[in-house]
Enzyme design. Structure first.
Site, PDB file in Angstrom:
ATOM      1  N   HIS A  63      28.550  70.789  90.234  1.00 20.57           N
ATOM      2  CA  HIS A  63      29.364  71.983  90.026  1.00 20.57           C
ATOM      3  C   HIS A  63      30.138  72.270  91.314  1.00 20.57           C
ATOM      4  CE1 HIS A  63      27.005  73.685  86.344  1.00 20.57           C
ATOM      5  NE2 HIS A  63      27.953  72.833  86.004  1.00 20.57           N
ATOM      6  N   ASP A  65      30.946  74.755  93.181  1.00 21.29           N
ATOM      7  CA  ASP A  65      30.465  75.586  94.284  1.00 21.29           C
ATOM      8  C   ASP A  65      29.421  74.875  95.140  1.00 21.29           C
ATOM      9  OD1 ASP A  65      28.752  75.755  92.066  1.00 21.29           O
ATOM     10  OD2 ASP A  65      28.000  77.728  92.617  1.00 21.29           O
ATOM     11  N   HIS A  66      29.067  73.644  94.760  1.00 20.66           N
ATOM     12  CA  HIS A  66      28.094  72.875  95.540  1.00 20.66           C
ATOM     13  C   HIS A  66      28.682  71.594  96.138  1.00 20.66           C
ATOM     14  CE1 HIS A  66      24.439  75.187  94.330  1.00 20.66           C
ATOM     15  NE2 HIS A  66      25.276  75.553  93.363  1.00 20.66           N
ATOM     16  N   HIS A 138      18.885  72.815  84.916  1.00 16.58           N
ATOM     17  CA  HIS A 138      20.183  73.492  84.933  1.00 16.58           C
ATOM     18  C   HIS A 138      21.011  72.971  83.757  1.00 16.58           C
ATOM     19  CE1 HIS A 138      23.252  75.951  86.573  1.00 16.58           C
ATOM     20  NE2 HIS A 138      23.988  75.007  87.131  1.00 16.58           N
ATOM     21  N   ASP A 206      19.996  76.709  91.336  1.00 26.78           N
ATOM     22  CA  ASP A 206      20.617  76.441  90.042  1.00 26.78           C
ATOM     23  C   ASP A 206      19.621  75.840  89.055  1.00 26.78           C
ATOM     24  OD1 ASP A 206      22.765  76.987  91.831  1.00 26.78           O
ATOM     25  OD2 ASP A 206      24.143  76.117  90.365  1.00 26.78           O
TER      26      ASP A 206
END
Length: 302
Positions: A63, A65-66, A138, A206
């Site tokens: 994802h 944001d990582h 997740h 997450d």
């Protein structure tokens, strides 16, 4: 000694006062980075740490944001005249994802070596410690990581003397190697005491709560865990998007018997996570509502 810095504590999107979640550790001249969201290299610079000695980058999942800060970080490392290989660890498909991001950073003066995770749990020995990767729950394939630094027992001089071993062989046995002296073979178990307590840091974000998180974080010196939501009414959101409540993280820490827990990966809507501190600490007292660039130096016990 293991230096820990939680570079950012935000989830989903960066805020003016909160960067995206990323962890950096330093041990024995090597740096390990876990996750690399947008702005990670800025946080490293603000902390006063160096880009060049990053030897390993672990990615929890794909994802944005990582991982979206990766192209810029790689370019910065290249501009720092780094030539040593970089190892990247992450879920299956890591090489394809990273090379896709590198379309804007195609020329680097160093090689990237990829370790793609396939199993529920895998252990990689690198930089003098163990990286234990474990799968979590997740919306996409996601892994947590434990950094484990084992510690050998003390060298027992009396045993070495009783065996008649010359001093020049002592350091070899301390390193765990075997020697042959006067026709007889000796190994470290003959001169070393029982293994002593090492150091362990577990990073998990997450995911929904899982028993395997408890197992993998067991007795950790530091447990860094997502606390996406603090409000009880957000439990439906947590379950739907497969994130964790702060109280759920505290319950995991309590069951895993960790020494200390840092919460991270706060929702952008959670402007003041410290407001939930009393509720969380009623479950696990040694909880820290982490802030960006919080730092800790972990040392071996005497």
């Amino acid at each position: 000694m293991l230096d820990i810095c939680l570079l950012g504590t935000g989830g989903m999107l960066p805020l003016p006062y909160r960067a995206l979640t990323s962890l950096m550790t330093r041990y024995n001249g090597s740096n390990i980075l876990i996750d690399c969201g947008e702005g990670t290299q800025n946080q490293i610079r603000l902390q006063g740490w160096s880009f060049k000695p990053i030897d390993v980058i672990c990615i929890t999942h794909f994802h944005a944001d990582h991982i979206s800060g990766l192209p810029g970080l790689l370019l910065t490392m290249g501009n720092a005249e780094r030539t040593e290989p970089l190892t990247m660890i992450g879920p299956s498909g890591l090489k394809k994802v990273v090379n896709s991001l590198r379309i804007i950073a195609p020329e680097l003066p160093f090689e990237i070596k990829f370790i793609e995770l396939e199993k529920e749990k895998e252990t990689i020995e690198i930089c003098g410690l163990k990286i234990e990767a474990f799968k979590v729950n997740h919306r996409v394939t996601c892994y947590g990581y434990s950094l484990v630094l084992n510690r050998a027992g003390k060298f027992e001089v009396d045993k070495a003397k009783a065996l008649g071993l010359p001093v020049q062989y002592w350091s070899i046995l301390q390193r765990g190697e075997k020697i042959t002296y006067e026709g007889k073979e000796y190994d470290s178990s003959m001169v070393m005491g029982e293994s002593r307590k090492g150091l362990k840091v577990t990073y998990c974000t997450d995911t929904r709560p899982m028993d395997s998180i408890i197992e993998n974080a067991k007795n950790a010196d530091l447990f860094i865990c997502e606390g996406m939501y603090g409000e009880d009414e957000k439990i439906t959101n947590a379950k739907e998007h497969k994130h964790m409540m702060m109280t759920e993280a505290a319950s995991l820490a309590q069951k895993a018997k960790v020494k200390e827990m840092w919460l991270t990966h706060y929702s952008p809507a959670t402007a003041r996570p410290y407001e939930f501190a009393d509720k969380i600490k009623s479950i696990f007292p040694n909880t820290v509502i982490a802030k960006d660039r919080m730092e800790l130096e972990l040392k071996f016990e005497d």
